[in-house]
Motif scaffolding. Sequence first.
Motif, PDB file in Angstrom:
ATOM      1  N   ASP A  43      33.971 -14.958 -30.442  1.00  0.00           N
ATOM      2  CA  ASP A  43      32.985 -14.679 -29.405  1.00  0.00           C
ATOM      3  C   ASP A  43      33.257 -15.506 -28.153  1.00  0.00           C
ATOM      4  O   ASP A  43      33.862 -16.573 -28.220  1.00  0.00           O
ATOM      5  CB  ASP A  43      31.576 -14.985 -29.913  1.00  0.00           C
ATOM      6  N   GLY A  45      31.364 -17.041 -24.604  1.00  0.00           N
ATOM      7  CA  GLY A  45      30.108 -17.295 -23.911  1.00  0.00           C
ATOM      8  C   GLY A  45      30.480 -17.820 -22.525  1.00  0.00           C
ATOM      9  O   GLY A  45      31.646 -18.123 -22.274  1.00  0.00           O
ATOM     10  N   GLU A  47      29.611 -20.684 -19.564  1.00  0.00           N
ATOM     11  CA  GLU A  47      28.881 -21.905 -19.226  1.00  0.00           C
ATOM     12  C   GLU A  47      28.152 -21.686 -17.910  1.00  0.00           C
ATOM     13  O   GLU A  47      27.091 -22.241 -17.664  1.00  0.00           O
ATOM     14  CB  GLU A  47      29.860 -23.072 -19.118  1.00  0.00           C
ATOM     15  N   GLU A  89      37.944 -11.581 -21.394  1.00  0.00           N
ATOM     16  CA  GLU A  89      37.866 -12.444 -22.571  1.00  0.00           C
ATOM     17  C   GLU A  89      39.123 -12.766 -23.379  1.00  0.00           C
ATOM     18  O   GLU A  89      39.182 -13.826 -23.999  1.00  0.00           O
ATOM     19  CB  GLU A  89      36.797 -11.873 -23.506  1.00  0.00           C
ATOM     20  N   ASP A 110      33.305  -9.699 -31.182  1.00  0.00           N
ATOM     21  CA  ASP A 110      32.089  -9.195 -30.543  1.00  0.00           C
ATOM     22  C   ASP A 110      32.561  -8.090 -29.603  1.00  0.00           C
ATOM     23  O   ASP A 110      33.483  -8.295 -28.824  1.00  0.00           O
ATOM     24  CB  ASP A 110      31.418 -10.303 -29.710  1.00  0.00           C
ATOM     25  N   ASP A 213      28.805 -17.005 -32.270  1.00  0.00           N
ATOM     26  CA  ASP A 213      27.797 -16.927 -31.209  1.00  0.00           C
ATOM     27  C   ASP A 213      27.144 -18.278 -30.986  1.00  0.00           C
ATOM     28  O   ASP A 213      26.999 -18.737 -29.856  1.00  0.00           O
ATOM     29  CB  ASP A 213      26.698 -15.922 -31.588  1.00  0.00           C
ATOM     30  N   ALA A 216      29.790 -20.532 -29.226  1.00  0.00           N
ATOM     31  CA  ALA A 216      30.231 -20.059 -27.909  1.00  0.00           C
ATOM     32  C   ALA A 216      29.128 -20.117 -26.855  1.00  0.00           C
ATOM     33  O   ALA A 216      29.389 -20.401 -25.689  1.00  0.00           O
ATOM     34  CB  ALA A 216      30.756 -18.630 -28.025  1.00  0.00           C
ATOM     35  N   SER A 217      27.901 -19.867 -27.262  1.00  0.00           N
ATOM     36  CA  SER A 217      26.793 -19.864 -26.303  1.00  0.00           C
ATOM     37  C   SER A 217      26.276 -21.252 -25.957  1.00  0.00           C
ATOM     38  O   SER A 217      25.186 -21.395 -25.433  1.00  0.00           O
ATOM     39  CB  SER A 217      25.650 -19.011 -26.855  1.00  0.00           C
ATOM     40  N   ARG A 219      24.394 -23.503 -26.761  1.00  0.00           N
ATOM     41  CA  ARG A 219      23.233 -24.067 -27.441  1.00  0.00           C
ATOM     42  C   ARG A 219      23.660 -24.415 -28.855  1.00  0.00           C
ATOM     43  O   ARG A 219      24.796 -24.220 -29.214  1.00  0.00           O
ATOM     44  CB  ARG A 219      22.125 -23.020 -27.504  1.00  0.00           C
TER      45      ARG A 219
END
Length: 231
Positions: A43, A45, A47, A89, A110, A213, A216-217, A219
Amino acid sequence: MYDPTSDWKDLTPQQAIQLQQQSASQVITRDDLPTITTVAGVDVGFENRDIARAAIVVLRLADLKPIDYAIARQPVPMPYIPGLLSFRECPVILEALAKLDRKPDLLLCDGQGIAHPRRLGVASHTGILTGLPAIGVGKSRLTGTHGPVPDDKGAWVPLEDKGETIGAVLRTRQGVKPLYISPGHRISLPTAIHYVMACVTRYRLPETTRWADGIASGRGWKWLDQLPERR
DNA sequence: GCGACAG
DNA sequence: ATCTTGTCGC
Protein backbone atom coordinates in the motif's frame (compact mmCIF):
# COMPACT_ATOMS: atom_id res chain seq x y z
CA MET A 1 18.05 -2.82 -15.14
CA TYR A 2 14.84 -1.00 -15.99
CA ASP A 3 14.30 1.66 -13.36
CA PRO A 4 10.90 3.35 -13.48
CA THR A 5 12.07 5.90 -10.93
CA SER A 6 14.25 7.53 -13.59
CA ASP A 7 12.79 6.15 -16.82
CA TRP A 8 9.33 7.48 -16.05
CA LYS A 9 10.68 10.98 -15.49
CA ASP A 10 8.56 13.58 -17.27
CA LEU A 11 6.30 10.99 -18.85
CA THR A 12 3.27 12.57 -20.49
CA PRO A 13 -0.14 10.95 -19.97
CA GLN A 14 -0.13 9.93 -23.62
CA GLN A 15 3.25 8.22 -23.29
CA ALA A 16 2.16 6.52 -20.07
CA ILE A 17 -0.85 5.09 -21.87
CA GLN A 18 1.34 3.74 -24.68
CA LEU A 19 3.60 2.13 -22.09
CA GLN A 20 0.57 0.50 -20.48
CA GLN A 21 -0.63 -0.95 -23.76
CA GLN A 22 2.78 -2.55 -24.34
CA SER A 23 3.18 -3.86 -20.79
CA ALA A 24 -0.35 -5.23 -20.68
CA SER A 25 0.57 -7.82 -23.30
CA GLN A 26 3.08 -9.29 -20.85
CA VAL A 27 0.56 -9.93 -18.10
CA ILE A 28 -0.06 -13.59 -17.34
CA THR A 29 -3.58 -14.48 -16.23
CA ARG A 30 -2.97 -18.19 -15.72
CA ASP A 31 -1.74 -19.78 -12.51
CA ASP A 32 2.04 -19.76 -12.60
CA LEU A 33 2.67 -19.90 -8.88
CA PRO A 34 5.21 -21.42 -6.51
CA THR A 35 3.93 -23.02 -3.30
CA ILE A 36 2.49 -20.05 -1.44
CA THR A 37 4.00 -19.82 2.03
CA THR A 38 4.06 -16.05 2.43
CA VAL A 39 1.80 -13.26 1.21
CA ALA A 40 2.47 -9.53 1.29
CA GLY A 41 0.26 -6.49 1.64
CA VAL A 42 1.27 -3.53 -0.54
CA ASP A 43 0.00 0.00 0.00
CA VAL A 44 1.01 3.61 -0.56
CA GLY A 45 0.05 6.53 1.63
CA PHE A 46 0.87 10.23 1.32
CA GLU A 47 2.57 12.24 4.04
CA ASN A 48 1.48 15.36 2.20
CA ARG A 49 1.05 16.36 -1.42
CA ASP A 50 4.72 15.80 -2.23
CA ILE A 51 5.87 12.72 -0.37
CA ALA A 52 4.63 9.18 -0.96
CA ARG A 53 5.25 6.38 1.51
CA ALA A 54 5.04 2.72 0.54
CA ALA A 55 4.58 -0.05 3.06
CA ILE A 56 5.03 -3.75 2.44
CA VAL A 57 4.19 -6.29 5.14
CA VAL A 58 4.97 -9.97 4.66
CA LEU A 59 2.70 -12.42 6.45
CA ARG A 60 3.05 -16.17 6.89
CA LEU A 61 -0.03 -17.58 5.11
CA ALA A 62 -0.49 -20.32 7.70
CA ASP A 63 -1.29 -18.00 10.62
CA LEU A 64 -1.35 -14.55 8.98
CA LYS A 65 1.36 -13.32 11.35
CA PRO A 66 3.84 -10.70 10.08
CA ILE A 67 7.41 -11.93 9.57
CA ASP A 68 8.93 -8.95 7.76
CA TYR A 69 8.15 -5.44 6.53
CA ALA A 70 9.71 -2.48 4.74
CA ILE A 71 8.93 1.18 4.21
CA ALA A 72 10.13 3.57 1.51
CA ARG A 73 9.60 7.29 0.93
CA GLN A 74 9.87 9.19 -2.32
CA PRO A 75 8.69 12.47 -3.79
CA VAL A 76 5.39 12.05 -5.65
CA PRO A 77 6.24 11.83 -9.39
CA MET A 78 2.93 12.93 -10.86
CA PRO A 79 -0.64 13.89 -9.96
CA TYR A 80 -3.37 11.31 -9.61
CA ILE A 81 -5.06 10.56 -12.90
CA PRO A 82 -7.67 7.77 -13.00
CA GLY A 83 -6.13 4.95 -15.00
CA LEU A 84 -2.54 6.04 -14.45
CA LEU A 85 -2.22 5.26 -10.74
CA SER A 86 0.71 2.87 -11.19
CA PHE A 87 2.99 5.62 -12.46
CA ARG A 88 2.46 7.40 -9.17
CA GLU A 89 2.90 4.40 -6.91
CA CYS A 90 5.14 1.78 -8.53
CA PRO A 91 8.46 3.63 -8.00
CA VAL A 92 8.07 3.76 -4.20
CA ILE A 93 6.62 0.28 -4.09
CA LEU A 94 9.67 -1.13 -5.88
CA GLU A 95 12.02 0.60 -3.47
CA ALA A 96 10.19 -0.84 -0.49
CA LEU A 97 10.12 -4.33 -2.01
CA ALA A 98 13.87 -4.19 -2.56
CA LYS A 99 14.39 -3.56 1.14
CA LEU A 100 12.67 -6.77 2.24
CA ASP A 101 14.77 -9.55 3.74
CA ARG A 102 12.16 -12.18 2.86
CA LYS A 103 10.73 -11.96 -0.64
CA PRO A 104 7.01 -12.86 -0.55
CA ASP A 105 5.47 -15.55 -2.77
CA LEU A 106 2.43 -13.44 -3.60
CA LEU A 107 1.53 -9.75 -3.50
CA LEU A 108 -1.89 -8.34 -2.59
CA CYS A 109 -1.89 -4.76 -3.86
CA ASP A 110 -4.34 -1.96 -3.08
CA GLY A 111 -6.13 -1.14 -6.33
CA GLN A 112 -6.90 -3.06 -9.51
CA GLY A 113 -5.08 -5.79 -11.40
CA ILE A 114 -6.45 -6.29 -14.93
CA ALA A 115 -9.76 -4.67 -13.99
CA HIS A 116 -8.47 -1.58 -15.72
CA PRO A 117 -9.34 0.22 -19.01
CA ARG A 118 -6.13 -1.09 -20.60
CA ARG A 119 -5.81 -4.14 -18.33
CA LEU A 120 -2.85 -2.79 -16.37
CA GLY A 121 -3.79 -1.56 -12.91
CA VAL A 122 -1.17 -1.10 -10.14
CA ALA A 123 -1.20 -4.77 -9.20
CA SER A 124 -0.53 -5.92 -12.75
CA HIS A 125 2.12 -3.28 -13.33
CA THR A 126 3.86 -4.15 -10.07
CA GLY A 127 3.71 -7.82 -11.01
CA ILE A 128 5.27 -7.19 -14.42
CA LEU A 129 8.04 -5.00 -13.01
CA THR A 130 8.97 -7.46 -10.25
CA GLY A 131 8.05 -10.73 -11.90
CA LEU A 132 6.14 -11.66 -8.74
CA PRO A 133 2.63 -13.13 -8.69
CA ALA A 134 0.17 -10.36 -7.75
CA ILE A 135 -3.51 -9.77 -7.02
CA GLY A 136 -5.42 -6.50 -7.24
CA VAL A 137 -7.57 -5.76 -4.19
CA GLY A 138 -9.65 -2.66 -4.81
CA LYS A 139 -11.99 -1.02 -2.33
CA SER A 140 -14.02 0.55 -5.14
CA ARG A 141 -14.60 0.18 -8.88
CA LEU A 142 -12.50 1.69 -11.63
CA THR A 143 -14.16 0.07 -14.64
CA GLY A 144 -16.49 -2.80 -15.49
CA THR A 145 -20.09 -3.71 -14.64
CA HIS A 146 -21.69 -6.35 -12.45
CA GLY A 147 -24.94 -7.53 -10.97
CA PRO A 148 -25.95 -7.58 -7.30
CA VAL A 149 -23.66 -9.47 -4.93
CA PRO A 150 -25.33 -11.89 -2.49
CA ASP A 151 -24.89 -10.76 1.11
CA ASP A 152 -22.99 -13.82 2.29
CA LYS A 153 -19.33 -14.01 3.19
CA GLY A 154 -17.42 -15.43 0.25
CA ALA A 155 -20.15 -14.68 -2.32
CA TRP A 156 -19.05 -13.02 -5.55
CA VAL A 157 -20.21 -12.08 -9.02
CA PRO A 158 -18.08 -11.50 -12.13
CA LEU A 159 -16.90 -8.01 -13.04
CA GLU A 160 -17.12 -7.66 -16.82
CA ASP A 161 -15.99 -5.18 -19.39
CA LYS A 162 -16.27 -5.28 -23.16
CA GLY A 163 -17.46 -8.88 -23.12
CA GLU A 164 -14.74 -10.28 -20.90
CA THR A 165 -14.52 -11.14 -17.23
CA ILE A 166 -11.86 -8.90 -15.74
CA GLY A 167 -12.37 -9.63 -12.05
CA ALA A 168 -14.80 -10.42 -9.27
CA VAL A 169 -16.84 -8.32 -6.86
CA LEU A 170 -16.33 -10.21 -3.62
CA ARG A 171 -18.22 -10.02 -0.33
CA THR A 172 -15.48 -10.67 2.20
CA ARG A 173 -17.86 -10.30 5.06
CA GLN A 174 -21.62 -10.08 5.44
CA GLY A 175 -23.10 -6.61 5.60
CA VAL A 176 -20.17 -4.67 4.13
CA LYS A 177 -19.29 -3.16 0.77
CA PRO A 178 -17.74 -5.79 -1.51
CA LEU A 179 -14.13 -5.70 -2.73
CA TYR A 180 -13.00 -5.61 -6.35
CA ILE A 181 -10.63 -8.52 -6.93
CA SER A 182 -8.70 -9.05 -10.15
CA PRO A 183 -5.67 -11.00 -11.31
CA GLY A 184 -2.54 -8.87 -11.22
CA HIS A 185 0.03 -11.21 -12.72
CA ARG A 186 0.76 -14.96 -12.86
CA ILE A 187 -2.56 -15.89 -11.22
CA SER A 188 -6.09 -16.76 -12.35
CA LEU A 189 -9.26 -15.16 -11.02
CA PRO A 190 -10.47 -18.24 -9.10
CA THR A 191 -7.09 -18.62 -7.43
CA ALA A 192 -6.94 -14.91 -6.66
CA ILE A 193 -10.31 -15.08 -4.92
CA HIS A 194 -9.09 -18.11 -3.00
CA TYR A 195 -6.02 -16.36 -1.60
CA VAL A 196 -7.86 -13.16 -0.77
CA MET A 197 -10.38 -15.14 1.29
CA ALA A 198 -7.50 -17.04 2.89
CA CYS A 199 -6.24 -13.69 4.20
CA VAL A 200 -9.62 -12.53 5.51
CA THR A 201 -10.49 -12.99 9.19
CA ARG A 202 -13.22 -10.89 10.78
CA TYR A 203 -12.90 -7.67 8.80
CA ARG A 204 -13.81 -6.41 5.34
CA LEU A 205 -10.20 -6.05 4.29
CA PRO A 206 -7.73 -8.95 4.15
CA GLU A 207 -5.04 -8.90 6.86
CA THR A 208 -2.39 -8.08 4.27
CA THR A 209 -4.15 -4.86 3.36
CA ARG A 210 -4.91 -3.99 6.97
CA TRP A 211 -1.28 -4.23 8.00
CA ALA A 212 0.02 -2.36 4.97
CA ASP A 213 -2.64 0.37 5.30
CA GLY A 214 -1.92 0.88 8.97
CA ILE A 215 1.74 1.51 8.33
CA ALA A 216 1.55 3.37 5.00
CA SER A 217 -1.02 5.86 6.29
CA GLY A 218 1.35 7.09 8.96
CA ARG A 219 -1.10 6.77 11.84
CA GLY A 220 -0.80 3.70 14.02
CA TRP A 221 2.93 3.27 14.36
CA LYS A 222 1.49 1.25 17.17
CA TRP A 223 1.32 -1.51 14.60
CA LEU A 224 5.10 -1.54 14.48
CA ASP A 225 5.29 -2.78 18.07
CA GLN A 226 3.77 -6.04 16.93
CA LEU A 227 6.14 -6.46 14.01
CA PRO A 228 9.15 -8.79 14.22
CA GLU A 229 12.72 -7.59 14.67
CA ARG A 230 14.54 -6.69 11.50
CA ARG A 231 18.14 -7.74 10.92
C1' DG B 1 -20.86 16.66 -25.75
C1' DC B 2 -21.95 14.46 -20.95
C1' DG B 3 -20.59 11.56 -17.10
C1' DA B 4 -17.34 8.19 -14.75
C1' DC B 5 -13.19 7.90 -12.64
C1' DA B 6 -8.39 2.57 -8.36
C1' DG B 7 -5.64 5.67 -4.73
C1' DA C 1 -5.32 9.49 -1.05
C1' DT C 2 -6.60 13.17 2.78
C1' DC C 3 -9.31 16.38 6.28
C1' DT C 4 -11.60 13.70 11.24
C1' DT C 5 -15.13 11.59 16.69
C1' DG C 6 -18.52 9.76 17.98
C1' DT C 7 -22.11 6.94 16.98
C1' DC C 8 -25.84 3.86 14.92
C1' DG C 9 -26.65 -1.01 13.93
C1' DC C 10 -25.96 -6.15 13.20
